[in-house]
Design an enzyme around this catalytic site. Structure first.
Site, PDB file in Angstrom:
ATOM      1  N   SER A   7     -27.973 -42.385  95.850  1.00 46.60           N
ATOM      2  CA  SER A   7     -28.566 -41.207  95.204  1.00 46.60           C
ATOM      3  C   SER A   7     -27.525 -40.532  94.332  1.00 46.60           C
ATOM      4  CB  SER A   7     -29.071 -40.218  96.256  1.00 46.60           C
ATOM      5  OG  SER A   7     -29.406 -39.007  95.615  1.00 46.60           O
ATOM      6  N   HIS A  32     -31.315 -44.058  93.156  1.00 47.61           N
ATOM      7  CA  HIS A  32     -32.297 -43.031  93.497  1.00 47.61           C
ATOM      8  C   HIS A  32     -31.979 -41.787  92.665  1.00 47.61           C
ATOM      9  CE1 HIS A  32     -35.020 -41.015  96.403  1.00 47.61           C
ATOM     10  NE2 HIS A  32     -34.186 -39.979  96.323  1.00 47.61           N
ATOM     11  N   ASP A  34     -32.995 -37.892  91.911  1.00 47.27           N
ATOM     12  CA  ASP A  34     -33.682 -36.732  92.476  1.00 47.27           C
ATOM     13  C   ASP A  34     -34.028 -35.729  91.395  1.00 47.27           C
ATOM     14  OD1 ASP A  34     -33.744 -37.256  95.334  1.00 47.27           O
ATOM     15  OD2 ASP A  34     -31.559 -37.193  95.223  1.00 47.27           O
ATOM     16  N   MET A  36     -35.685 -32.210  90.606  1.00 48.84           N
ATOM     17  CA  MET A  36     -36.043 -30.949  91.287  1.00 48.84           C
ATOM     18  C   MET A  36     -36.321 -29.861  90.259  1.00 48.84           C
ATOM     19  SD  MET A  36     -33.246 -30.866  94.345  1.00 48.84           S
ATOM     20  CE  MET A  36     -32.720 -32.348  95.205  1.00 48.84           C
ATOM     21  N   HIS A  65     -37.532 -39.711  92.430  1.00 43.22           N
ATOM     22  CA  HIS A  65     -38.124 -38.927  93.516  1.00 43.22           C
ATOM     23  C   HIS A  65     -38.446 -37.545  92.944  1.00 43.22           C
ATOM     24  CE1 HIS A  65     -37.103 -36.821  97.642  1.00 43.22           C
ATOM     25  NE2 HIS A  65     -38.366 -36.652  97.290  1.00 43.22           N
ATOM     26  N   MET A  67     -39.449 -34.010  93.145  1.00 43.85           N
ATOM     27  CA  MET A  67     -39.611 -32.833  94.004  1.00 43.85           C
ATOM     28  C   MET A  67     -40.002 -31.673  93.106  1.00 43.85           C
ATOM     29  SD  MET A  67     -36.285 -33.603  96.341  1.00 43.85           S
ATOM     30  CE  MET A  67     -35.688 -34.767  95.125  1.00 43.85           C
ATOM     31  N   MET A 136     -38.831 -38.236 104.405  1.00 46.74           N
ATOM     32  CA  MET A 136     -37.675 -37.343 104.267  1.00 46.74           C
ATOM     33  C   MET A 136     -37.053 -37.087 105.644  1.00 46.74           C
ATOM     34  SD  MET A 136     -37.282 -36.751 101.080  1.00 46.74           S
ATOM     35  CE  MET A 136     -35.845 -35.688 101.328  1.00 46.74           C
ATOM     36  N   GLY A 141     -34.090 -30.752  98.696  1.00 49.46           N
ATOM     37  CA  GLY A 141     -33.481 -29.698  97.883  1.00 49.46           C
ATOM     38  C   GLY A 141     -31.992 -29.890  97.671  1.00 49.46           C
ATOM     39  N   PHE A 142     -31.325 -30.443  98.667  1.00 47.85           N
ATOM     40  CA  PHE A 142     -29.875 -30.557  98.578  1.00 47.85           C
ATOM     41  C   PHE A 142     -29.381 -31.843  99.230  1.00 47.85           C
ATOM     42  CE2 PHE A 142     -31.107 -26.128  98.746  1.00 47.85           C
ATOM     43  CZ  PHE A 142     -30.495 -25.628  97.592  1.00 47.85           C
ATOM     44  N   GLY A 143     -28.287 -32.354  98.725  1.00 47.76           N
ATOM     45  CA  GLY A 143     -27.609 -33.461  99.374  1.00 47.76           C
ATOM     46  C   GLY A 143     -26.718 -32.918 100.489  1.00 47.76           C
ATOM     47  N   GLY A 144     -26.178 -33.829 101.279  1.00 45.94           N
ATOM     48  CA  GLY A 144     -25.169 -33.449 102.266  1.00 45.94           C
ATOM     49  C   GLY A 144     -25.698 -32.738 103.498  1.00 45.94           C
ATOM     50  N   ASP A 174     -34.756 -41.000 103.276  1.00 49.25           N
ATOM     51  CA  ASP A 174     -33.923 -40.212 102.363  1.00 49.25           C
ATOM     52  C   ASP A 174     -33.421 -38.956 103.055  1.00 49.25           C
ATOM     53  OD1 ASP A 174     -32.770 -39.013 100.144  1.00 49.25           O
ATOM     54  OD2 ASP A 174     -34.668 -38.618  99.119  1.00 49.25           O
ATOM     55  N   GLY A 175     -32.083 -38.849 103.155  1.00 43.70           N
ATOM     56  CA  GLY A 175     -31.476 -37.627 103.653  1.00 43.70           C
ATOM     57  C   GLY A 175     -30.587 -37.833 104.860  1.00 43.70           C
ATOM     58  N   GLY A 176     -29.307 -37.514 104.685  1.00 39.09           N
ATOM     59  CA  GLY A 176     -28.387 -37.530 105.818  1.00 39.09           C
ATOM     60  C   GLY A 176     -28.037 -38.904 106.357  1.00 39.09           C
ATOM     61  N   GLY A 196     -26.653 -40.628  99.486  1.00 33.48           N
ATOM     62  CA  GLY A 196     -26.007 -39.855  98.430  1.00 33.48           C
ATOM     63  C   GLY A 196     -24.556 -39.578  98.755  1.00 33.48           C
TER      64      GLY A 196
HETATM   65  C1  DX5 Z   1     -32.536 -34.383  99.022  1.00 33.41           C
HETATM   66  C2  DX5 Z   1     -32.640 -35.585  98.143  1.00 33.41           C
HETATM   67  C3  DX5 Z   1     -31.810 -36.725  98.566  1.00 33.41           C
HETATM   68  C4  DX5 Z   1     -30.326 -36.490  98.545  1.00 33.41           C
HETATM   69  C5  DX5 Z   1     -29.758 -37.235  99.703  1.00 33.41           C
HETATM   70  O1  DX5 Z   1     -33.507 -33.464  98.647  1.00 33.41           O
HETATM   71  O2  DX5 Z   1     -33.974 -36.032  98.061  1.00 33.41           O
HETATM   72  O3  DX5 Z   1     -32.112 -37.904  97.825  1.00 33.41           O
HETATM   73  O4  DX5 Z   1     -29.694 -36.933  97.383  1.00 33.41           O
HETATM   74  O5  DX5 Z   1     -28.432 -36.910  99.802  1.00 33.41           O
HETATM   75  P1  DX5 Z   1     -27.610 -37.225 101.136  1.00 33.41           P
HETATM   76  O6  DX5 Z   1     -27.597 -38.712 101.284  1.00 33.41           O
HETATM   77  O7  DX5 Z   1     -26.287 -36.623 100.841  1.00 33.41           O
HETATM   78  O8  DX5 Z   1     -28.335 -36.543 102.272  1.00 33.41           O
HETATM   79 ZN    ZN Z   2     -34.334 -38.049  97.124  1.00 32.77          ZN
END
Ligand code: DX5
Ligand code: ZN
Length: 224
Positions: A7, A32, A34, A36, A65, A67, A136, A141-144, A174-176, A196
């Site tokens: 991502s 991927h 994102d 938003m 993706h 959002m 999800m 909304g956010f990475g990490g 997707d996520g974490g 990501g």
């Molecule tokens: C979150 C995104 C994810 C994000 C994942 O809203 O949809 O795609 O980039 O990031 P990580 O892998 O850091 O959780």
């Molecule tokens: Zn995503």
């Protein structure tokens, strides 16, 4: 075959082309992206022009993706800009059947996304129309963010349904995602793993991609 989808949300946006090249050289087949809008989710990221210019920089598959609210207004534009896969959130689509069909009609694979709070059964009547379901494992909304384990049971349920109904949709998470949980989601039935921070949040994204891929491969050998 399980695919890893780096991502780019976690990449250095001033060097996006190079960052993508690095994971491509390491063997990535897709990225991927994102999108938003600051309304459906509390963050603003990438739009159509960025996707279009990245298209001329790489031939990797683009997994967009969305959002965003009212995704039907933009999904055809993302396909025209070069996305081969476009997913929309169940929560943003009062006419999800039409939204998925719209993406397919424009020539891309159509994905339906479930927020952590949205149950799998809300997709029952469109599962024959989706190319993939994106589960999800964080609130978008956010990475990490930290992986929410409830996603694993959702993957298992989707995997069971596709076997029972003899459907061919793929399951994406997707996520974490980290080296510690990638095996668990693949064992549950996941086919596409988004990562990501675990890839682009490191000093060497190519090496990090390789580490995730090797962890995924080991699990697949066990699953086979
Ligand atoms: C979150 C995104 C994810 C994000 C994942 O809203 O949809 O795609 O980039 O990031 P990580 O892998 O850091 O959780
Ligand atoms: Zn995503």
């Amino acid at each position: 075959m399980v695919e890893i989808a780096p991502s780019i949300l976690a990449a250095d946006f001033s060097r996006l082309g190079e960052e993508i090249q690095a994971v491509q050289n390491a063997g990535a087949s897709m990225i991927h992206i994102d999108v938003m809008d600051g309304r459906f989710v509390p963050n603003i990221t990438i739009g159509v022009p960025v996707v279009r210019s990245l298209r001329s920089a790489t031939d990797l598959t683009f997994d967009c993706h969305l959002m965003i609210e009212d995704p039907d207004r933009y999904s055809p534009e993302f396909v025209r800009a070069g996305a081969q896969m476009v997913s929309v959130h169940q929560e943003t689509c009062p006419h999800l059947h039409r939204s998925l069909q719209l993406i397919r009609d424009h020539g891309a694979l159509a994905g339906a996304v479930l927020n952590p709070a949205t149950p799998v059964h809300t997709l029952d009547d469109v599962l024959d129309l989706v190319d993939y379901v994106l589960v999800m494992s964080v609130n978008p909304g956010f990475g990490g963010q930290k992986f929410l384990p409830l996603a694993v049971e959702k993957i298992r349920r989707l995997d069971r349904i596709r076997q029972e109904r003899n459907l061919a949709f793929r399951i994406e998470i997707d996520g974490g995602i980290t080296l510690d949980n990638v095996g668990e989601v693949i064992r549950a039935g996941c086919d596409i793993v988004v990562a990501g921070t675990t890839i682009f949040g490191t000093p060497d994204p190519a090496q990090a991609f390789d580490a995730v891929r090797r962890a995924a491969e080991q699990t697949q050998l066990l699953r086979a």
